[in-house]
Design a protein around this motif. Structure first.
Motif, short mmCIF file in Angstrom:
data_model
loop_
_atom_site.label_atom_id
_atom_site.label_comp_id
_atom_site.label_asym_id
_atom_site.label_seq_id
_atom_site.Cartn_x
_atom_site.Cartn_y
_atom_site.Cartn_z
N LEU A 1 -63.49 33.98 -9.89
CA LEU A 1 -64.28 32.74 -9.86
C LEU A 1 -64.35 32.06 -11.23
O LEU A 1 -65.09 31.11 -11.44
CB LEU A 1 -65.70 33.05 -9.37
CG LEU A 1 -65.78 33.38 -7.87
CD1 LEU A 1 -67.08 34.08 -7.53
CD2 LEU A 1 -65.61 32.09 -7.04
N GLY A 2 -63.55 32.59 -12.18
CA GLY A 2 -63.46 31.94 -13.48
C GLY A 2 -64.44 32.44 -14.51
O GLY A 2 -64.58 31.85 -15.58
N ASN A 3 -65.17 33.53 -14.21
CA ASN A 3 -66.10 34.11 -15.18
C ASN A 3 -65.44 35.36 -15.79
O ASN A 3 -65.31 36.37 -15.11
CB ASN A 3 -67.41 34.47 -14.47
CG ASN A 3 -68.42 35.12 -15.40
OD1 ASN A 3 -68.09 35.49 -16.53
ND2 ASN A 3 -69.64 35.26 -14.93
N PRO A 4 -65.03 35.30 -17.05
CA PRO A 4 -64.26 36.41 -17.65
C PRO A 4 -65.15 37.56 -18.15
O PRO A 4 -64.77 38.28 -19.06
CB PRO A 4 -63.55 35.72 -18.82
CG PRO A 4 -64.50 34.66 -19.25
CD PRO A 4 -65.25 34.20 -18.00
N ILE A 5 -66.26 37.78 -17.57
CA ILE A 5 -67.26 38.74 -18.05
C ILE A 5 -66.65 40.13 -18.28
O ILE A 5 -65.85 40.62 -17.48
CB ILE A 5 -68.44 38.80 -17.03
CG1 ILE A 5 -69.63 39.58 -17.60
CG2 ILE A 5 -67.99 39.39 -15.70
CD1 ILE A 5 -70.92 39.38 -16.81
N ILE B 1 -64.69 34.98 -1.78
CA ILE B 1 -64.08 35.91 -2.74
C ILE B 1 -64.92 37.17 -2.86
O ILE B 1 -64.39 38.29 -2.92
CB ILE B 1 -63.88 35.20 -4.10
CG1 ILE B 1 -62.72 34.20 -3.97
CG2 ILE B 1 -63.62 36.20 -5.22
CD1 ILE B 1 -62.55 33.28 -5.17
N ALA B 2 -66.24 37.03 -2.86
CA ALA B 2 -67.11 38.21 -2.97
C ALA B 2 -66.89 39.15 -1.79
O ALA B 2 -66.82 40.38 -1.96
CB ALA B 2 -68.57 37.79 -3.04
N MET B 3 -66.76 38.58 -0.59
CA MET B 3 -66.54 39.42 0.59
C MET B 3 -65.16 40.08 0.54
O MET B 3 -65.02 41.28 0.79
CB MET B 3 -66.70 38.57 1.86
CG MET B 3 -66.47 39.33 3.14
SD MET B 3 -67.51 40.80 3.33
CE MET B 3 -69.04 40.06 3.87
N ARG C 1 -64.35 41.96 -10.49
CA ARG C 1 -63.10 41.28 -10.12
C ARG C 1 -63.39 39.97 -9.40
O ARG C 1 -62.67 38.98 -9.59
CB ARG C 1 -62.25 42.19 -9.24
CG ARG C 1 -61.47 43.23 -10.03
CD ARG C 1 -60.68 44.11 -9.10
NE ARG C 1 -60.04 43.31 -8.05
CZ ARG C 1 -58.79 43.49 -7.65
NH1 ARG C 1 -58.05 44.42 -8.21
NH2 ARG C 1 -58.28 42.77 -6.68
N ALA C 2 -64.42 39.94 -8.57
CA ALA C 2 -64.77 38.69 -7.88
C ALA C 2 -65.18 37.64 -8.90
O ALA C 2 -64.76 36.48 -8.82
CB ALA C 2 -65.89 38.94 -6.88
#
Ligand SMILES: [Zn+2]
Length: 337
Positions: A35-39, A79-81, A30-31
């Protein structure tokens, strides 16, 4: 599969405390999306998690690389935190101490205080969104120059009462004795910063004795190889040192061959103060609820063991006494039924 957990209870809703989890090993999908990475899930697992049993430490480190790479900007750290706190809340964690090495997040040009500003912004957002409490532990690294590590101690001092609750010694235990960082932790003690230290994982009793003598931590990350020495176990108990035990993580990197031979149950029965932790939620991948199911399946742990070790975690948390009382009451209520 490390342990077949079929038929074990679901511990998700039970209140839990986690003292040993690394931010850069717990980056969520989700983080990355934010951050714009649609993985996708499959690709995320392939890139960001390590095999359940790694053939070498390289297998493990390979999975941490991409997370570290992603955590080099202020928005990524915040965002990760924030997302880690949401994942902890989804797992039933009510208090966590989250650790990271600030000087490993400077490759994008951030200063140490900018790293802290971003992480504490995410911490505040995550706490507000979930209602859980968390404290930060800043890691000095065995394989970094002591002068760089001293900066981390001073940083922890500056950010104390703004999220930081203590400091840690992490990094390559087998290749780098703790002695080089003695003066780093002398400074931490001078500043009255609570100290924990990784030891007794990649190296055995001698490394634990060295850390206890030179670094003088209140808690030890892992410490499980104390099982190799009865004298050492007795000393850890006599000194009331708390062990942050991470069973699945130890097996993943090959400290023990399988879950059944992990010493956590034997250490618990000998009356050592210990808590159960994930270490690396994404790299594992793991939740605390799943780790509890494994302990339940492998050793028959029930409410009594889980409540006792959560209460020990609170007793040894780097928190003011009044905050501990509230957490303890919530644990007793949540495990009482
Ligand atoms: Zn760790």
């Amino acid at each position: 599969m490390l342990v077949d957990v079929t038929g074990t209870p679901d511990f998700t809703a039970r209140p839990k405390v986690e003292l040993h989890v690394h931010l850069d090993c717990s980056l969520t999908r989700r983080a990355l999306h934010r951050l714009g990475n649609p993985i996708g899930e499959a690709e995320f697992r392939r890139v960001f998690t390590a095999p359940e049993r790694c053939d070498s430490l390289m297998d493990y480190l390979r999975a941490i690389g991409p997370s570290c790479e992603a955590l080099q900007t202020a928005p990524a750290l915040a965002i990760a935190m924030d997302e880690l706190l949401r994942a902890l809340a989804d797992d039933g964690v009510i208090y966590a101490e989250i650790r990271f090495a600030p000087h490993t997040h400077q490759r994008g040009g951030l200063g140490l205080d900018q790293v802290m500003a971003a992480v504490t912004e995410g911490l505040a957002e995550g706490e507000a969104a979930t209602g859980i409490k968390a404290g930060l532990l800043l890691c000095a690294l065995r394989d970094y120059p002591p002068d760089e590590n001293l900066k981390v101690i001073e940083l922890a001092h500056r950010w104390r009462d703004r999220g930081v609750v203590g400091v840690d010694l992490a990094g390559d235990e087998a290749g780098h004795p703790a002695a080089a960082n003695r003066r780093v932790f002398d400074r931490a003690h001078e500043l009255s910063l609570p100290v924990t230290a990784h030891a007794g994982e990649a190296a055995g009793p001698d490394s634990l004795r060295e850390v206890m003598a030179l670094i003088a931590p209140a808690r030890i990350g892992h410490g499980v190889r104390a099982i190799e020495s009865d004298d050492l176990l007795a000393e850890i108990k006599a000194r009331n040192l708390h062990l942050e035990v991470c069973p699945s993580s130890n097996i993943q990197v090959g400290v023990f061959g399988d879950y059944a031979s992990h010493p956590v149950d034997r250490m618990s029965r000998r009356g050592l103060s210990l808590s159960i932790n994930t270490d690396a939620r994404t790299v594992a991948p793991l939740t605390l609820s799943l780790e509890y199911r494994r302990l339940s399946a492998a050793f028959g742990w029930q409410t009594g063991e889980f409540l006792a070790h959560n209460l020990e975690a609170v007793r040894h948390a780097f928190l003011p006494e009044e905050a501990k009382a509230g957490l303890g009451a919530r644990l007793i209520e949540g495990w009482g039924g």
